[in-house]
Enzyme design. Structure first.
Site, PDB file in Angstrom:
ATOM      1  N   LYS A  80       0.830  -1.208   0.000  1.00 34.65           N
ATOM      2  CA  LYS A  80       0.000   0.000   0.000  1.00 34.65           C
ATOM      3  C   LYS A  80       0.867   1.262   0.000  1.00 34.65           C
ATOM      4  CE  LYS A  80      -2.283  -1.358   3.654  1.00 34.65           C
ATOM      5  NZ  LYS A  80      -1.781  -2.759   3.760  1.00 34.65           N
ATOM      6  N   THR A  81       1.868   1.284   0.853  1.00 29.44           N
ATOM      7  CA  THR A  81       2.767   2.443   0.883  1.00 29.44           C
ATOM      8  C   THR A  81       3.529   2.574  -0.429  1.00 29.44           C
ATOM      9  OG1 THR A  81       3.021   2.188   3.284  1.00 29.44           O
ATOM     10  CG2 THR A  81       4.655   3.541   2.135  1.00 29.44           C
ATOM     11  N   ASP A 125      -1.399   6.752   6.261  1.00 29.95           N
ATOM     12  CA  ASP A 125      -1.391   5.332   6.599  1.00 29.95           C
ATOM     13  C   ASP A 125      -2.306   5.082   7.798  1.00 29.95           C
ATOM     14  OD1 ASP A 125      -0.727   2.699   6.374  1.00 29.95           O
ATOM     15  OD2 ASP A 125       1.238   2.875   7.317  1.00 29.95           O
ATOM     16  N   THR A 174      -5.701  -1.278   6.975  1.00 29.64           N
ATOM     17  CA  THR A 174      -5.766  -2.736   7.093  1.00 29.64           C
ATOM     18  C   THR A 174      -7.142  -3.189   7.558  1.00 29.64           C
ATOM     19  OG1 THR A 174      -4.889  -2.565   9.354  1.00 29.64           O
ATOM     20  CG2 THR A 174      -3.304  -2.941   7.572  1.00 29.64           C
ATOM     21  N   ARG A 233       6.727  -8.211   1.698  1.00 30.00           N
ATOM     22  CA  ARG A 233       7.601  -7.709   2.763  1.00 30.00           C
ATOM     23  C   ARG A 233       8.295  -8.859   3.483  1.00 30.00           C
ATOM     24  NH1 ARG A 233       4.517  -4.205   6.904  1.00 30.00           N
ATOM     25  NH2 ARG A 233       4.562  -2.720   5.160  1.00 30.00           N
TER      26      ARG A 233
END
Length: 361
Positions: A80-81, A125, A174, A233
């Site tokens: 997302k980032t 975020d 999230t 990640r």
């Protein structure tokens, strides 16, 4: 705007130098940031989201306007980032970053918005964790590009309207269900990121290995990808740990055998379960007979906080069919017993929830 070949080569050289410098300084966070894709073309997986977002950005470029506000939802670690950074890069505008918990008052948001320039991208975020007054101010900012700054208190308070230049808000969450409806409806484009398939993670591991200068075989890459829980990640983190093992205890080449030995050392099994995951399943099966058991009791049994078990371990265990949530508590499925090498009890094999079925009296 599209790059020329010489510009791409120069950008790639600069990118590799930044990774090398970060490696030399031992800055893991900088290394992780350097591994992020920089354009939509470099993004692996998420084909539907990539195509939709590319269309939104291209249309905005042709109109010469800022893109619609974007909401990105999905589990942690899926990009997302990274997509927020790509949106700013594709539009050739600066990116401002903040987070929902950091915006505790409406004044905090007003200060951020008042410093925005035309066309800039604001990334928030965990946007679902913003304070309610800030959310209400954000409604008007997103829709009308205006905020009312209240000065004073009580009957003497005065609202001063402040016009904002057109900007693009990119929100990441999230837990999309916690967003208020009025806020969610103001986003012009919403996207939900899905977990990655093993072959997609394999491509990501190969790309990261090339940027880090890791000598990696196809079998070693596939082994890392298969244990990465569908999350880029985690795949990049495991690659760096396997690289360390290969450099210290092997000849520097990440083969399947080296990857298996390294991941076993770091307690990541063949399905991606780590120490906490196995501790939860072990306590559930061995101490509580497969359940049902409350999550608070389960957390005490493994020596962790309830939130850690509920938000870190449970989603992966439920998604992979090892654990079931029932009204009476958590229950181990037959797959959990089999993964631990235990015999599956008759009750668990017939009814994991431990409750009568529709056809039983």
């Amino acid at each position: 705007m599209p790059f020329h070949e010489d510009e791409l080569a120069a950008a790639e050289e600069t990118h590799l130098r930044s990774i090398t410098a970060a490696e030399a300084e031992g800055d893991e966070r900088a290394v992780e940031a350097a591994l992020r894709p920089r354009t939509l073309d470099e993004v692996v997986g998420q084909a539907r989201v990539r195509d939709q977002l590319g269309l939104v950005l291209e249309a905005a470029r042709r109109r010469g306007r800022a893109p619609d506000h974007v909401l990105l939802s999905g589990p942690p670690g899926l990009g997302k980032t990274t997509l927020a950074m790509i949106i700013a890069a594709e539009m050739s505008v600066p990116l401002r970053l903040t987070s929902g918990p950091a915006i505790t008052h409406a004044g905090d948001l007003a200060a951020i918005l008042s410093g925005m320039n035309e066309g800039e991208v604001l990334f928030v975020d965990e946007i679902h964790r913003m304070s309610r007054p800030a959310e209400e101010m954000l409604y008007m900012a997103m829709e009308d590009f205006r905020v009312d700054v209240v000065i004073g208190k009580g009957p003497g308070a005065t609202a001063i309207p402040l016009d904002l230049p057109p900007f693009t808000l990119v929100g990441a969450t999230t837990r999309a269900g916690l967003l208020p409806g009025p806020l969610r409806d103001r986003f012009g484009f919403t996207a939900h990121l899905e977990f990655y398939e093993p072959h997609e993670l394999d491509l990501i591991v190969h790309r990261s290995a090339g940027l880090l200068g890791v000598d990696l075989t196809d079998e070693g890459s596939a082994e890392i990808a298969s244990r990465s829980r569908g999350t880029p990640r985690i795949a990049n983190r495991l690659l760096r740990r396997v690289r360390d093992y290969a450099q210290v205890r092997a000849d520097g080449v990440v083969t399947r055998a080296v990857a298996e030995a390294a991941l076993d050392l770091y307690e990541v099994d063949q399905l991606g379960l780590d120490r906490l995951d196995r501790a939860v399943l072990d306590a559930l099966c061995r101490r509580f007979g497969g359940g049902p058991v409350g999550v608070s009791t389960l957390a005490v049994a493994v020596g962790e906080e309830r939130e850690t078990v509920e938000e870190v371990a449970e989603p992966f265990l439920v998604r992979n069919g090892f654990l079931a949530r029932t009204p009476r508590g958590r229950v181990a499925t037959p797959a959990a017993w089999e993964h631990l090498g235990l015999s599956v009890p008759a009750a668990a094999a017939t009814d994991p929830a431990g409750e009568p079925t529709l056809f039983e009296e």
